[in-house]
Enzyme design. Structure first.
Site, mmCIF file in Angstrom:
data_model
loop_
_atom_site.group_PDB
_atom_site.id
_atom_site.type_symbol
_atom_site.label_atom_id
_atom_site.label_comp_id
_atom_site.label_asym_id
_atom_site.label_seq_id
_atom_site.Cartn_x
_atom_site.Cartn_y
_atom_site.Cartn_z
ATOM 1 N N GLY A 50 0.780 -1.234 0.000
ATOM 2 C CA GLY A 50 0.000 0.000 0.000
ATOM 3 C C GLY A 50 0.811 1.283 0.000
ATOM 4 O O GLY A 50 0.369 2.308 -0.499
ATOM 5 N N GLU A 105 2.796 3.749 6.550
ATOM 6 C CA GLU A 105 1.596 2.984 6.184
ATOM 7 C C GLU A 105 0.715 3.784 5.227
ATOM 8 O O GLU A 105 0.723 5.012 5.245
ATOM 9 C CB GLU A 105 0.784 2.679 7.448
ATOM 10 C CG GLU A 105 1.025 1.299 8.038
ATOM 11 C CD GLU A 105 0.330 0.180 7.238
ATOM 12 O OE1 GLU A 105 0.024 0.369 6.049
ATOM 13 O OE2 GLU A 105 0.094 -0.884 7.829
ATOM 14 N N ASP A 109 -6.970 1.642 9.582
ATOM 15 C CA ASP A 109 -8.413 1.411 9.572
ATOM 16 C C ASP A 109 -8.804 0.893 10.968
ATOM 17 O O ASP A 109 -9.016 1.670 11.885
ATOM 18 C CB ASP A 109 -8.691 0.422 8.434
ATOM 19 C CG ASP A 109 -10.160 0.147 8.186
ATOM 20 O OD1 ASP A 109 -10.977 1.045 8.417
ATOM 21 O OD2 ASP A 109 -10.493 -0.966 7.762
ATOM 22 N N LYS A 137 -8.673 6.366 9.253
ATOM 23 C CA LYS A 137 -10.134 6.233 9.337
ATOM 24 C C LYS A 137 -10.494 6.012 10.808
ATOM 25 O O LYS A 137 -10.748 4.882 11.219
ATOM 26 C CB LYS A 137 -10.589 4.986 8.557
ATOM 27 C CG LYS A 137 -10.910 5.207 7.106
ATOM 28 C CD LYS A 137 -11.740 4.055 6.558
ATOM 29 C CE LYS A 137 -10.944 3.197 5.626
ATOM 30 N NZ LYS A 137 -11.731 2.118 4.998
ATOM 31 N N PHE A 158 -14.588 3.051 1.764
ATOM 32 C CA PHE A 158 -13.525 2.215 1.234
ATOM 33 C C PHE A 158 -12.901 2.964 0.061
ATOM 34 O O PHE A 158 -13.562 3.247 -0.925
ATOM 35 C CB PHE A 158 -14.033 0.843 0.800
ATOM 36 C CG PHE A 158 -12.886 -0.071 0.494
ATOM 37 C CD1 PHE A 158 -12.225 -0.718 1.520
ATOM 38 C CD2 PHE A 158 -12.427 -0.234 -0.796
ATOM 39 C CE1 PHE A 158 -11.121 -1.529 1.272
ATOM 40 C CE2 PHE A 158 -11.329 -1.032 -1.067
ATOM 41 C CZ PHE A 158 -10.680 -1.691 -0.024
HETATM 42 P P1 IMP Z 1 -6.377 -2.250 9.553
HETATM 43 O O1 IMP Z 1 -5.556 -3.408 10.059
HETATM 44 O O2 IMP Z 1 -7.839 -2.526 9.635
HETATM 45 O O3 IMP Z 1 -5.999 -0.930 10.193
HETATM 46 O O4 IMP Z 1 -6.140 -2.099 8.014
HETATM 47 C C1 IMP Z 1 -4.931 -2.185 7.475
HETATM 48 C C2 IMP Z 1 -4.933 -2.484 6.002
HETATM 49 O O5 IMP Z 1 -6.240 -2.698 5.430
HETATM 50 C C3 IMP Z 1 -4.366 -1.309 5.275
HETATM 51 O O6 IMP Z 1 -2.941 -1.297 5.292
HETATM 52 C C4 IMP Z 1 -4.941 -1.511 3.898
HETATM 53 O O7 IMP Z 1 -4.142 -2.414 3.174
HETATM 54 C C5 IMP Z 1 -6.299 -2.135 4.140
HETATM 55 N N1 IMP Z 1 -7.358 -1.115 4.071
HETATM 56 C C6 IMP Z 1 -8.086 -0.602 5.063
HETATM 57 N N2 IMP Z 1 -8.974 0.308 4.635
HETATM 58 C C7 IMP Z 1 -8.782 0.391 3.302
HETATM 59 C C8 IMP Z 1 -9.397 1.174 2.259
HETATM 60 O O8 IMP Z 1 -10.289 2.013 2.462
HETATM 61 N N3 IMP Z 1 -8.935 0.957 1.009
HETATM 62 C C9 IMP Z 1 -7.941 0.070 0.726
HETATM 63 N N4 IMP Z 1 -7.342 -0.674 1.652
HETATM 64 C C10 IMP Z 1 -7.763 -0.521 2.936
#
Ligand code: IMP
Ligand code: MG
Length: 187
Positions: A50, A105, A109, A137, A158
């Protein structure tokens, strides 16, 4: 250049952050990081995939000597959310012991991925660990994680583009946008 002509934009419902806004914000972030890391042995840790666009753009604006390294992690989950079970797919090449690590990062999320990463890296005894994310987010947070440098806060959408994907695609979209609902639902 008018990026609106890219056919990738046909799949986007709304552009949230355009190229120019991204570039301006990244410059500011780089300047702040430069001030904070003067005289420190900095390792910039790009989290794949990412941050593949963000990290090098940010690095151009960090005016202290640094070493770039990569880590690739994979989190189990469906196409738009993570389960929090994270696995290191490609590890660092550098030792981070007694060095200052800045994790780069794309988005925080739920916070589970970053939380896991910080915990795993702390075991390696770095001098410090800080985090930098292009997008945050906050309403989706499950695990509180420290964010030291943040590009933009966004709502519960998203998003794709500028490195962020949906099922592996749209990373090459130059702006950050919300995918059309029918494309997400079809997957
Ligand atoms: P987390 O562990 O839920 O904080 O999310 C981490 C990973 O989920 C990020 O590094 C992204 O790869 C993916 N992710 C979360 N939200 C989005 C989004 O809105 N678009 C694309 N990828 C996302
Ligand atoms: Mg992803």
């Amino acid at each position: 250049m008018n990026t609106q002509i890219s056919p990738l934009f046909n799949d986007i419902k709304q552009v949230l952050i355009d190229e120019e806004a991204i570039a301006l914000r990244i410059r500011e972030m780089g300047e702040k990081i430069t001030q904070d890391y003067r005289g420190k042995d900095l390792i910039l840790l790009c989290v794949l995939k990412g941050s593949l666009l963000f990290a090098p753009d940010l690095m151009r604006h960090i005016q202290v000597p640094l070493v770039l390294d990569f880590i690739a992690i994979s989190s189990y989950g469906d196409a738009t959310s993570t389960s929090g079970v994270v696995r290191i797919v490609k590890d660092l090449e550098e030792s981070i012991e007694n060095r200052h690590v800045l994790i780069v990062e794309d988005i925080v999320d739920t916070g589970l991925t970053l939380g896991y990463l910080i915990k795993a890296l702390k075991l390696r005894k770095p001098a410090s660990i800080r985090t930098c994310t292009l997008l945050d987010k906050p309403v989706r947070r499950i695990l509180e994680v420290p964010i030291d440098y943040k590009g933009f806060e966004i709502g519960d959408h998203f998003v794709v583009g500028y490195g962020l994907d949906f099922a592996g695609r749209y990373r090459n979209l130059p702006a950050i946008g919300i995918l059309k609902d029918e494309l997400i639902n079809r997957a």
